[in-house]
Scaffold this active site. Sequence first.
Site, PDB file in Angstrom:
ATOM      1  N   GLU B 299       0.812  -1.215   0.000  1.00 15.59           N
ATOM      2  CA  GLU B 299       0.000   0.000   0.000  1.00 15.59           C
ATOM      3  C   GLU B 299       0.848   1.268   0.000  1.00 15.59           C
ATOM      4  O   GLU B 299       0.609   2.200   0.761  1.00 15.59           O
ATOM      5  CB  GLU B 299      -0.963  -0.007   1.200  1.00 15.59           C
ATOM      6  CG  GLU B 299      -1.926  -1.175   1.156  1.00 15.59           C
ATOM      7  CD  GLU B 299      -2.960  -1.161   2.292  1.00 15.59           C
ATOM      8  OE1 GLU B 299      -4.091  -1.581   2.039  1.00 15.59           O
ATOM      9  OE2 GLU B 299      -2.634  -0.730   3.401  1.00 15.59           O
ATOM     10  N   ASP B 378      -8.975  -8.605   3.927  1.00 18.95           N
ATOM     11  CA  ASP B 378      -8.615  -7.600   4.921  1.00 18.95           C
ATOM     12  C   ASP B 378      -9.657  -7.488   6.028  1.00 18.95           C
ATOM     13  O   ASP B 378     -10.436  -6.539   6.033  1.00 18.95           O
ATOM     14  CB  ASP B 378      -8.423  -6.240   4.229  1.00 18.95           C
ATOM     15  CG  ASP B 378      -7.781  -5.210   5.166  1.00 18.95           C
ATOM     16  OD1 ASP B 378      -7.256  -5.621   6.223  1.00 18.95           O
ATOM     17  OD2 ASP B 378      -7.790  -4.023   4.831  1.00 18.95           O
ATOM     18  N   GLU B 406     -12.474  -2.223  12.330  1.00 17.24           N
ATOM     19  CA  GLU B 406     -12.477  -1.441  11.092  1.00 17.24           C
ATOM     20  C   GLU B 406     -13.670  -1.772  10.193  1.00 17.24           C
ATOM     21  O   GLU B 406     -14.388  -0.878   9.756  1.00 17.24           O
ATOM     22  CB  GLU B 406     -11.157  -1.669  10.341  1.00 17.24           C
ATOM     23  CG  GLU B 406     -11.073  -0.913   9.030  1.00 17.24           C
ATOM     24  CD  GLU B 406      -9.723  -1.070   8.350  1.00 17.24           C
ATOM     25  OE1 GLU B 406      -8.834  -1.744   8.901  1.00 17.24           O
ATOM     26  OE2 GLU B 406      -9.560  -0.512   7.244  1.00 17.24           O
TER      27      GLU B 406
END
EC number: 3.2.1.131
Lengths: 693, 693
Positions: B299, B378, B406
């Site tokens: 990333e 993820d 998240e």
Amino acid sequence: MLEKQLIESNNGVYNCWLNYAKCLNPKLVDQYKKICSCLVVNNNNTVKHTAVEELKLALKMIIGIEPLVSNEIPNSSYLFVGTLEDARAFQLETKITEKYADGSYEVKAADNEQNTALQIIGKDGTGVLYGIFYLIRNLRIGKEISQSQIVDIPRNKLRMINHWDNASGDIERGYAGQSFFYSNDEIIKNFSRIKDYARLLGSIGINGVVINNVNVHNIETKFITKEYLPDIARFADVFRNYGIKLYLSINYASPIELGGLKTADPLDEAVKQWWKKTADLIYDYIPDFGGFLVKADSEGRPGPFTYERNHAQGANVLAEALKPHGGIVIWRCFVYNCHLDWRDRSLDRAKAAYDNFKPLDGEFMDNVILQVKNGPMDFQIREAVSPLFGAMEKTNMILEFQAAQEYTGQQKHVCYLLPMWKEVLNFDTHAKGEGSYVSKVVDGSLFNSRYSGIVAVSNLGDSKCWTGHPLAQANLYGIGRIAWNPELSSEEIAKEWVKLTYGCDEGIVQTVVSILMESREVYEKYTSPLGIGWMVNPNYHYGPSVEGYEYSRWGTYHYADWKGIGVDRTVSTGTGYTAQYHEAVASMYENIETCPEALLLFFHHVPYKYQLKTGKTLIQHIYDTHFEGVEKVEEFIEKWMSLKGKINEEAFGLVCDRLRIQLKDSKEWRDQVNTYFYRRTGIKDIKGRKIYE
Amino acid sequence: MLEKQLIESNNGVYNCWLNYAKCLNPKLVDQYKKICSCLVVNNNNTVKHTAVEELKLALKMIIGIEPLVSNEIPNSSYLFVGTLEDARAFQLETKITEKYADGSYEVKAADNEQNTALQIIGKDGTGVLYGIFYLIRNLRIGKEISQSQIVDIPRNKLRMINHWDNASGDIERGYAGQSFFYSNDEIIKNFSRIKDYARLLGSIGINGVVINNVNVHNIETKFITKEYLPDIARFADVFRNYGIKLYLSINYASPIELGGLKTADPLDEAVKQWWKKTADLIYDYIPDFGGFLVKADSEGRPGPFTYERNHAQGANVLAEALKPHGGIVIWRCFVYNCHLDWRDRSLDRAKAAYDNFKPLDGEFMDNVILQVKNGPMDFQIREAVSPLFGAMEKTNMILEFQAAQEYTGQQKHVCYLLPMWKEVLNFDTHAKGEGSYVSKVVDGSLFNSRYSGIVAVSNLGDSKCWTGHPLAQANLYGIGRIAWNPELSSEEIAKEWVKLTYGCDEGIVQTVVSILMESREVYEKYTSPLGIGWMVNPNYHYGPSVEGYEYSRWGTYHYADWKGIGVDRTVSTGTGYTAQYHEAVASMYENIETCPEALLLFFHHVPYKYQLKTGKTLIQHIYDTHFEGVEKVEEFIEKWMSLKGKINEEAFGLVCDRLRIQLKDSKEWRDQVNTYFYRRTGIKDIKGRKIYE
């Protein structure tokens, strides 16, 4: 300083259309030299002084002369430059009278045997400045001037730029770098760019500038206090030289935040007094301060609603405070519920401005002006014209365009907005029968308004070419020209801009103008179809996201399902929005057969297999336009490449870079939108082109 | 200080499960008092000292005694507290030997007529600490202890928390306030919260903490320099008292950014030397420094790929530098191309970690550990287990869970993650035939790894209750318990946590445990169905946006069209991802008939009318679960309200607030997702419930 910068800077980059490299018609240089060899001027006015200095600079650079300056009219060639008052002192005849609008000017050949005398007579200093810039344009392009006989009157009283610059240096919806007014919560120290900016604006007739964002944060709130006014006044000084008044966006909660009051209720006596005192203070520092721009009760900003007061009450308290000083309040009509429920299809954000303001017609003081965005939604690539323009007979109104390309390619994509703006101005509201054009509303003639005009949200920043994309300069140029004279065609303006910026070579002019003139439609082709708008990434407003705003709180829906797409805004089956227009317009939009197809999905929910007037189905139209859009960008690139070596290298390169981005990103738009509709419908492209599954 | 805080702070809020209000079983208090009246201890070890202090505090608060401390074993009642070495000095028998894992302990009744003597023998000081907290748990809950005969050995060597805290004070994906390590680019001055944090971690067996974000910015890059190490070392000092080692996330480009080198190439000799020097420096300040956590080539982070080196080469240069000091390198496997083209359906982000790391098996130094997220995507509410766990026989691996919610409700929604984590640990990789559970990979037993363990991304911040949502404390508690012993059931852990936090009242325990145990499935019901994941607002990862990630560059697609939805990851017709599993698993997933339906859309593209094993169609399943999810939240609220007055008011109120948000937002999820699929398919809910058009 200025001259040095003009020479050093690249033509068509930093100096934009004030590119004085050389006269583009050598045949006329002798004529120009004769006429301009002697300036007759009585240098007793600030703006006139600026005008004469600008003229001298231009003469030196364009035709290479330094004229004699005289205060008497000679027998031989001369150029008279003066105000109406000067003309009278010199006993010159002129058509200009006190009744003409401020900034009007006359340019006429004087009675001189060799036709080598010219008189530029402004109603006032600003008129002189505009006359001078008229002359400079002609000198640069190389037009015959010796026979001039024109009187030029600005159609719109207010011709403004709104900056959405924050004290932090960031620009809300800015696509050309950082602010050139502020940096890191401080006002900039070096004013040289501000001066160059004032020149640019003055040269196109802009006479007002709002230097801070309508969303007023902590620091900008304090701009109307002793702490900041000395610095703000320095900006005003620079703009004043070019006939431009300075305005500020204010925070409606200022009486609380600055004044320590417990309320900002507009009917509260202490609040009234606070605004009066504040206005007095501002005018101590800036005697010709323009006034306030206010975004109230909109998208979370404070406003009169907090105190159960209406917008008229809200605006009038400010107007009263400014009135003794000749200031005005510009009150934005971008008021809507931004917490809509997507589930309720009877709700329609497009109706909000009319619903909020129409009932208040006649209740605003005469130095309040409502600022209305061109469309009822928010600066989409295509949307209907706001019905408010035909609805407020007893209220001053100013039309807000957005030069900043928030939803129109963010100055990465070429998108010349004049054709769109002309459509708006030419829209017939039918408020007083046929011919009740928006242009007549905003120039004040239709409803006999005291104040009116056109404003654009700035597309500027600290980028070297001012607008990020060099071709976006044309939008800034265009806003000045169209605000001056809404009758100018978008093509005329484009040609003028290209000639002044890149020169008169026929090939260059044709090529650049053809790109500009097609660019809005091309952007529309690969983005959202037939007036539906949005379909962009939330927050950023760039890049495709067909469902990005579909279930949001913003009232921005397309309602695409397995059968069709579009917002039914009819009275008979939809939200009833069409009823906000006068009858002729309302019934045109109401009926799917008479509704202009460019706005089909803005007004109707339409099946994918609906047949358009072209004979194509709606779905095929979507596919076709998206393929065509990208092909057009490829054509733009080819056209632009043909200019290599012909125009300034830096400008050429900047545009190349952006065209490459435009091509890449238009492909992304094409593919996502086409795939979206293919996945929705399962209907194949009849031409068998590649649509990803 | 501590004691005062414990009393002042609200039970179950700040003090979490270390809530020492009173013993919950009055009948046993006399027994406890007898046993604990005399502590036999040889106070010669830091952690043991901490343990004894903790014990004294707990005894005072839970049973109200201040014990006699002796260095001899009396004839009457006593509690011996010591290490293996101490036990030998006192000639006590114990099952603990040097071969036991660090932190192991034995608790056993001593040969004493009244059964009022107990011995807690740790293999080391940390073992003593863990034994003490074991005892405290039992005292608080009120368990019989006089007959204790247990040996407790941590199954996982590394039991860690990763903080994604930035020096700015922001926490990446933090949902419980700001960092309690840093504020405004500075390390905090007041360490009292850090000490309380170390207690919490020590009490659940956590022995490592990474105190800065894996995305290492400017300031955190400098944590390994002389400028910051003195302050970092102060953190290490606090954690050391509770048996916790400090680790740092490092910037792979440090040799350039800090060292002034021109490269960070891991094979460059100067780079090697720089890392060695840096490691030496760190150990000067922190002699027991744990090591580095590295997010490289992921990333946008720098890494060995820049220099055409692989991850093994990348990690080994660091490992070499740390090795002489006993430090380790934890290298994250979250490596994938984050610029995927959505058009190419053969690309599959799920394959990336395996593809990147499998070929390197055996090439990593023995003090390198690969940190692998539980799933290949993820941290979704449901996804497959990462195939890497069955694939790296010759490489140390640590399993990464995310306590930070998240994608699982951001600590606004109750979502007890232990059931999901247990699923992962109980997943049979078949790497060495049946029974090759992930738990055996990560405890090192399956592949005989040198280092291994479990880590969780922190769900903590400076909120008063640490985790924003009080019920999210259970996830932090759970990670410690499950890392210690993966055989514990999620329900056992939930019960233990509720009892320690809110007390042993059967009604409270049943109610809270039932909410916790259902919560993950409930969240799943109203969000994305059957393992497909995503469908959230981009960037924020909260709130429904069914197409939010559909055309993005992140490789996160559901491919919903007019016929069906899901990612075909089979070998026969899809991306071939299933081949990354061992045969038994691969063929189970490959075949839609044997694929667990909970993961149906993770592995297969399925028509909306496909019949599930329940007899429902896929589309009806989507509708049903979304309605059910909201109904379940309503049930949660009803259940929680029944606790009013029974548990601490502040904790009760905090949960109420969040449940209300959960209800409101789960309705939004339900409606958007249902409408999305209705608009896609035109298929109505067979039960006729309200689906908006």
